[in-house]
Write an enzyme that holds these catalytic residues in place. Structure first.
Site, PDB file in Angstrom:
ATOM      1  N   LYS A 268       0.819  -1.213   0.000  1.00  0.00           N
ATOM      2  CA  LYS A 268       0.000   0.000   0.000  1.00  0.00           C
ATOM      3  C   LYS A 268       0.850   1.260   0.000  1.00  0.00           C
ATOM      4  O   LYS A 268       0.433   2.295  -0.507  1.00  0.00           O
ATOM      5  CB  LYS A 268      -0.916   0.017   1.216  1.00  0.00           C
ATOM      6  CG  LYS A 268      -1.730  -1.227   1.413  1.00  0.00           C
ATOM      7  CD  LYS A 268      -2.802  -1.381   0.371  1.00  0.00           C
ATOM      8  CE  LYS A 268      -3.594  -2.655   0.612  1.00  0.00           C
ATOM      9  NZ  LYS A 268      -4.704  -2.812  -0.294  1.00  0.00           N
TER      10      LYS A 268
HETATM   11  C1  LIG Z   1      -0.711  -7.814   2.096  1.00  0.00           C
HETATM   12  C2  LIG Z   1      -1.842  -7.730   1.140  1.00  0.00           C
HETATM   13  N1  LIG Z   1      -1.901  -8.608   0.128  1.00  0.00           N
HETATM   14  C3  LIG Z   1      -2.909  -8.595  -0.757  1.00  0.00           C
HETATM   15  C4  LIG Z   1      -3.944  -7.691  -0.639  1.00  0.00           C
HETATM   16  C5  LIG Z   1      -5.023  -7.687  -1.679  1.00  0.00           C
HETATM   17  O1  LIG Z   1      -4.838  -6.623  -2.577  1.00  0.00           O
HETATM   18  P1  LIG Z   1      -6.076  -6.011  -3.358  1.00  0.00           P
HETATM   19  O2  LIG Z   1      -7.041  -5.553  -2.314  1.00  0.00           O
HETATM   20  O3  LIG Z   1      -5.518  -4.863  -4.119  1.00  0.00           O
HETATM   21  O4  LIG Z   1      -6.630  -7.081  -4.197  1.00  0.00           O
HETATM   22  C6  LIG Z   1      -3.933  -6.752   0.418  1.00  0.00           C
HETATM   23  C7  LIG Z   1      -5.003  -5.754   0.611  1.00  0.00           C
HETATM   24  O5  LIG Z   1      -5.431  -5.059  -0.209  1.00  0.00           O
HETATM   25  C8  LIG Z   1      -2.850  -6.750   1.293  1.00  0.00           C
HETATM   26  O6  LIG Z   1      -2.764  -5.847   2.270  1.00  0.00           O
HETATM   27  N1  LIG Z   2      -6.442  -5.366   1.939  1.00  0.00           N
HETATM   28  C1  LIG Z   2      -6.769  -3.998   2.107  1.00  0.00           C
HETATM   29  C2  LIG Z   2      -8.234  -3.745   1.946  1.00  0.00           C
HETATM   30  C3  LIG Z   2      -8.505  -2.429   1.332  1.00  0.00           C
HETATM   31  O1  LIG Z   2      -8.003  -2.416   0.039  1.00  0.00           O
HETATM   32  P1  LIG Z   2      -7.799  -1.130  -0.835  1.00  0.00           P
HETATM   33  O2  LIG Z   2      -6.685  -1.471  -1.746  1.00  0.00           O
HETATM   34  O3  LIG Z   2      -9.074  -0.880  -1.511  1.00  0.00           O
HETATM   35  O4  LIG Z   2      -7.454   0.021   0.067  1.00  0.00           O
HETATM   36  C4  LIG Z   2      -6.189  -3.522   3.437  1.00  0.00           C
HETATM   37  O5  LIG Z   2      -5.191  -4.065   3.830  1.00  0.00           O
HETATM   38  O6  LIG Z   2      -6.703  -2.625   4.045  1.00  0.00           O
END
Ligand SMILES: Cc1ncc(COP(=O)(O)O)c(C=O)c1O
Ligand SMILES: N[C@@H](CCOP(=O)(O)O)C(=O)O
Length: 467
Positions: free
Chosen positions: A112
């Site tokens: 993120k």
């Molecule tokens: C460590 C981790 N892996 C995978 C994901 C999944 O990614 P996305 O929500 O973009 O599909 C998340 C949360 O978004 C995450 O924090």
């Molecule tokens: N896995 C995410 C959930 C939110 O996902 P986002 O990419 O839409 O912000 C988290 O860790 O918070």
């Protein structure tokens, strides 16, 4: 670049307005009006550039008309200056044909940060330019929250309220959020799942008077800026592995569908991505959809990969919009039926188009531990549970020889020490700057899954806006 809503009832906007708006006023998600496409020569010209420079060039078509190129470049330089690895997002080979793209070298140790550090810069710039302030409301299953908090803490013109599902994140994830005691940071532990948190965030956006009064803004991947900022790392990795001459595949541990959608966008821009592999834990709605067009919500179940404990993946709406030929009325109807009936009626030919590119894979908690163990034993690689699912998905859907698979390594193993220790016997330590995380004071409110209660708390915190 102008942006349109997937629901077709909101006015088109430029990048800066989309950044501040987050969700479109009609409840839809913003999408570029048209897709920029890079030629092979343009891709080649990006090869070997420092990450910040590459990111600015890849994102430039999306910010065109809102941000001068030099301003964007300055922001990407600032955003990635604090990363703990000189390559920003290093690519590590973990077995023949499979490469981990490590996206966790930012301040909060998850992918993120790759987007959120830049969003912090973008918010600063656009809010200062307009003399405005915003209240950011976000939902997190563990990682978005801390990355947003880290990027926006101590800002005068931003208040941040983050909802996380009570007791469903790792202790490290929770403490990374709740131990930040800055006056503009507020955490809510919601008695519910991540889907409940995300529903409440969307409900606040769809409450027009409240949205206006609080000047709500979003940091979840419903915000197009998040997706745009996640495209460059797929470009950097693909170029390093021989693109545009050589195709690649991408495997992503998936929850809200934002990260894999960013890879899809890179493909739409002309990057030769041959297939997209979606890894899931027991919350396998996306894998079920890809296997049999069964997009039905079963309820969120806790797992060892809590950040992926999601059933209603926001960004699927963006793919649906494309699969339905950008028909906003059909997208709206499909999404409304999904909400009302808990099952998404995707027409068969749209589903077939999706399955020509996307492959789904599900791994249980036992399988996840086994994968962490195997990577540690056979490749001396310490993976967190989310990354392990991505690697297993890559192996299960490995394309023909000669096409490398890029796995999004989305979190540092130290964020999930219990699972990693259970699998390997080794407890990964937090970096020294976080060594006292468990000794720090925590602050958060526990709230029921109730819109009025949450809006009241947001209003209380955002009241600083009027002073
Ligand atoms: C460590 C981790 N892996 C995978 C994901 C999944 O990614 P996305 O929500 O973009 O599909 C998340 C949360 O978004 C995450 O924090
Ligand atoms: N896995 C995410 C959930 C939110 O996902 P986002 O990419 O839409 O912000 C988290 O860790 O918070």
């Amino acid at each position: 670049m102008r942006y349109v809503s997937t629901r077709g009832q909101a006015p088109a906007r430029d990048f800066s307005s989309v950044l501040l708006a987050g969700l479109a006023e009609d409840g839809g998600l913003f999408m570029p009006e048209s897709w920029p496409v890079f030629s092979a020569a343009e891709w080649r010209a990006l090869r070997g550039l420092p990450y910040a420079e590459l990111a600015a060039r890849v994102m430039a078509p999306f910010t065109e008309g809102s941000l001068p190129g030099d301003t964007l470049r300055l922001m990407t330089q600032r955003a990635y200056a604090g990363f703990g690895h000189a390559a920003t997002a290093p690519l590590v080979q973990i077995e023949p044909q499979i490469f981990a793209l490590e996206l966790f070298h930012g301040p909060t140790l998850a992918f993120k940060d790759m987007a959120m550090q830049l969003l912090g810069q973008l918010f600063d710039h656009v809010l200062a330019e307009r003399g405005e302030r915003v209240t950011i409301v976000g939902a997190t299953s563990g990682d978005t929250g801390s990355a947003a908090i880290e990027a926006c803490r101590d800002r005068d013109n931003i208040d941040v309220v983050i909802l996380h599902p009570e007791g469903r994140t790792s202790a490290v994830q929770r403490r990374q959020m709740t131990t930040v005691l800055s006056p503009n940071i507020h955490n809510i532990a919601l008695q519910g799942s991540f889907d409940d948190c995300q529903d409440l965030v969307k409900a606040m956006f769809n409450d027009a008077p409240f949205r206006q009064e609080m000047r709500l803004s979003a940091v979840n991947s419903i915000n197009w800026a998040r997706i745009a900022a996640q495209v460059p790392y797929y470009v950097a990795a693909a170029l390093a592995l021989g693109a545009p001459e050589r195709p690649v595949a991408v495997a992503v541990p998936t929850g809200n569908f934002g990260n894999v959608l960013a890879a899809w966008v890179a493909r739409r821009m002309g990057l030769p991505i041959e297939r997209l592999i979606v890894g899931a834990n027991r919350n396998d709605i996306l894998a079920r959809f890809l296997a049999s067009n069964d997009m039905s919500v079963h309820g969120v179940a806790p797992s060892l990969s809590p950040s992926m404990d999601i059933q209603v993946s926001s960004n699927f709406e963006r793919l649906l919009f494309e699969l339905l030929g950008r028909d906003a009325a059909a997208t709206t109807d499909t999404m409304q039926r999904f909400r009302a009936e808990g099952r998404m009626p995707v027409p068969d030919e749209a589903w077939r188009r999706a399955t020509a590119l996307f492959h789904g894979f599900t791994l249980s908690d036992e399988g996840t531990l086994e994968e962490i163990r195997r990577l540690h034993r056979d490749s001396a690689y310490l993976a967190d549970p989310h990354t392990a699912i991505g690697v297993a998905a890559a192996r299960a859907h490995r394309p023909e020889k000669g096409i490398p698979v890029i796995v999004a390594a989305t979190a540092h193993p130290a964020k999930f020490p219990e699972a990693v220790e259970k699998a390997t016997g080794f407890r990964p330590p937090l970096p020294p700057r976080m060594a006292d995380l468990y000794a720090r004071e925590e602050r958060f409110a526990v709230l029921p899954n109730d819109l009025e209660a949450v809006e009241a708390v947001v209003r209380g915190h955002a009241r600083r806006n009027s002073h």
